[in-house]
Motif scaffolding. Structure first.
Motif: not given
Length: 88
Positions: A12-17, A33-36, A40-42, A51-54
């Protein structure tokens, strides 16, 4: 295959990075694509809101666009929970 809690937390931390990196470096469609995929994965991946607000604060100047993106995220939560193949 059963994944341990520690492994999921590390992934999860790697994906957030990578999501934060993709907001800055890659085009918008790669981030989407990565966020969608991660939604579904987590389970309960609420970090995507920040991240969307960023990405909205980097590339838009209107509050209306940020609220529309937040609305679609809330709708996606309900769609995810109603899918048959999504197992908790």
């Amino acid at each position: 295959m059963v994944r341990s809690y520690k492994t999921i937390k590390n992934i999860r931390w790697i994906v957030i990075f990578f999501l934060l990196l993709s907001v800055i470096i890659f085009p918008w469609w790669f981030y989407m694509l990565l966020s969608i995929t991660t939604l579904f994965y987590f389970d309960d991946f609420y970090e995507i809101i920040f991240i969307g607000l960023a990405i909205d604060s980097l590339y838009t100047t209107e509050l209306k666009n940020i609220l529309i993106a937040l609305f679609f995220f809330i709708i996606s939560i309900y769609i995810k929970k109603s899918l048959i193949f999504f197992i908790k």
